[in-house]
Scaffold this active site. Structure first.
Site, PDB file in Angstrom:
ATOM      1  N   ASP A 189       0.843  -1.087  -0.020  1.00 37.77           N
ATOM      2  CA  ASP A 189      -0.149  -0.114  -0.072  1.00 37.77           C
ATOM      3  C   ASP A 189       0.830   1.205   0.020  1.00 37.77           C
ATOM      4  O   ASP A 189       2.223   1.126   0.272  1.00 37.77           O
ATOM      5  CB  ASP A 189      -0.783  -0.213   1.144  1.00 37.77           C
ATOM      6  CG  ASP A 189      -2.130   1.127   1.310  1.00 37.77           C
ATOM      7  OD1 ASP A 189      -2.237   1.796   0.200  1.00 37.77           O
ATOM      8  OD2 ASP A 189      -2.669   1.122   2.262  1.00 37.77           O
ATOM      9  N   SER A 190       0.332   2.437  -0.233  1.00 34.36           N
ATOM     10  CA  SER A 190       1.120   3.719  -0.202  1.00 34.36           C
ATOM     11  C   SER A 190       1.696   3.937   1.478  1.00 34.36           C
ATOM     12  O   SER A 190       2.569   4.611   1.538  1.00 34.36           O
ATOM     13  CB  SER A 190       0.355   4.765  -0.787  1.00 34.36           C
ATOM     14  OG  SER A 190      -0.780   5.074   0.109  1.00 34.36           O
TER      15      SER A 190
ATOM     16  N   CYS B  59      -4.471  -1.657  -1.401  1.00 29.50           N
ATOM     17  CA  CYS B  59      -5.107  -0.264  -1.569  1.00 29.50           C
ATOM     18  C   CYS B  59      -5.966  -0.253  -2.743  1.00 29.50           C
ATOM     19  O   CYS B  59      -5.751  -0.781  -4.000  1.00 29.50           O
ATOM     20  CB  CYS B  59      -3.666   0.544  -2.106  1.00 29.50           C
ATOM     21  SG  CYS B  59      -4.051   2.160  -2.610  1.00 29.50           S
TER      22      CYS B  59
ATOM     23  N   GLU C 206      -3.854   8.261   9.343  1.00 26.77           N
ATOM     24  CA  GLU C 206      -2.413   7.638   9.571  1.00 26.77           C
ATOM     25  C   GLU C 206      -1.730   8.389  10.359  1.00 26.77           C
ATOM     26  O   GLU C 206      -1.052   8.015  11.218  1.00 26.77           O
ATOM     27  CB  GLU C 206      -1.837   7.381   8.318  1.00 26.77           C
ATOM     28  CG  GLU C 206      -0.325   6.781   8.140  1.00 26.77           C
ATOM     29  CD  GLU C 206      -0.065   5.928   7.016  1.00 26.77           C
ATOM     30  OE1 GLU C 206       1.200   5.931   6.825  1.00 26.77           O
ATOM     31  OE2 GLU C 206      -0.764   5.188   6.351  1.00 26.77           O
TER      32      GLU C 206
ATOM     33  N   HIS D  88      -7.588   2.621   5.071  1.00 27.72           N
ATOM     34  CA  HIS D  88      -7.347   3.378   6.206  1.00 27.72           C
ATOM     35  C   HIS D  88      -8.631   3.626   6.788  1.00 27.72           C
ATOM     36  O   HIS D  88      -8.683   3.517   8.246  1.00 27.72           O
ATOM     37  CB  HIS D  88      -6.894   4.656   5.675  1.00 27.72           C
ATOM     38  CG  HIS D  88      -5.360   4.610   5.500  1.00 27.72           C
ATOM     39  ND1 HIS D  88      -4.881   4.297   4.193  1.00 27.72           N
ATOM     40  CD2 HIS D  88      -4.318   5.016   6.501  1.00 27.72           C
ATOM     41  CE1 HIS D  88      -3.436   4.565   4.244  1.00 27.72           C
ATOM     42  NE2 HIS D  88      -3.276   4.857   5.520  1.00 27.72           N
TER      43      HIS D  88
END
Length: 279
Positions: free
Chosen positions: A16-17, A79, A157, A191
């Site tokens: 994921d990023s 993601c 995050e 998220h």
């Protein structure tokens, strides 16, 4: 980096990023506790949802190819944005099983009683051809309300789901769904499950939230078994980042809920030799 140098045996690679994909990783480990996993957070380019599609496609293909070269036996694109933009290109570029995410519109339609469904996602996901195909396949006769949640993944995050910044953003993005009288809401970013309680508090009692982590775990299990790639690990886990591991270790521990080995890793880069824990 070769995964064997980290005592990982043909791991499943999850990327994921940022650290949103940890919500997917948790579901994967619950379903497949015997597998080894490598989790890669491309935090140098976090968040993906605000990056150009052409850049994301090239970046994700490079990551996938490097993970395969390092010894990954399967890839999970944890993601929704990366899946929407790059899943087809990744599948064409590697020869290991690839499991991608997509907003859970199909289960949401099945769960909804009044046919009014909200989708919280990034602008990139909502605009993608992949999501438009979902709408065409499952949205007929339903009212689908998409909310592009700019900045929400970043705030969850970096600030935490209980922060005032997240609260302000949820007020902005969830309130319209409440006003639209939706009875089901799709969490279209990995998220968002961390803020599921805060999201539910802004919706009518009984509103159902749809998260696809468990479905992804079931799909990965099917793919590994079908291609005779299941097993062989010892439940080991290692995380990597394309940014500074020391600067991110505390955040990772806070989100994961336990200490987790974190190394620098990126395409064409070699990580330090750190042995993962068994947890």
């Amino acid at each position: 980096m070769n995964f064997s140098s980290h005592t990982l045996h043909s791991p499943v690679a999850v990327f994921d990023s940022g650290f949103g994909g940890l919500t997917v990783l948790r579901a994967l480990r619950e379903q497949l506790p015997e597998e080894d996993f490598f989790y890669f957070a491309d935090t140098r380019y976090f968040p993906y949802g605000e990056r150009p599609a052409e850049f994301l496609r090239a970046r994700c293909v490079a990551i996938a190819q490097a993970l395969q070269q390092a010894g990954a036996k399967a890839l999970v694109i944890a993601c929704n944005t990366a899946s929407a933009v790059a899943a087809e290109a990744i599948r064409a570029a590697v020869n290991v099983p690839v499991v991608a995410l997509e907003p859970g519109l199909k289960p949401a339609v099945e769960l909804s009683r009044n046919g009014r469904i909200g989708v919280l996602a990034t602008q990139r996901t909502l605009e993608s051809e992949r999501f438009q195909r979902l709408l065409a396949s499952y949205g007929a006769g339903k009212e689908i309300f998409g909310e592009a949640c700019t900045g929400l993944a970043d705030a969850i995050e970096n600030e935490g789901p209980n922060s005032s910044k997240v609260a302000a953003l949820l007020d902005r993005y969830v309130t319209p769904l409440q006003a639209a009288q939706v009875d089901t809401v799709v969490l279209g970013c990995t998220h968002y499950p961390w803020a599921s309680l805060q999201i539910a508090q802004r919706l009518s009692p009984g509103t159902q939230l749809v998260d696809t982590g468990a479905a992804v775990a079931r799909q990965l299990t099917r793919r590994l078994q079908a291609e005779q790639r299941a097993g062989g690990g010892q439940g080991r886990l290692l995380a990597g980042t394309s940014a500074d591991p020391a600067a991110l270790a505390d955040k990772l521990e806070r989100l994961w809920g336990a200490s987790l080995p974190l190394v620098f890793w990126a395409p064409q880069a070699v990580a330090a030799d750190v042995r993962p824990c068994v947890s």
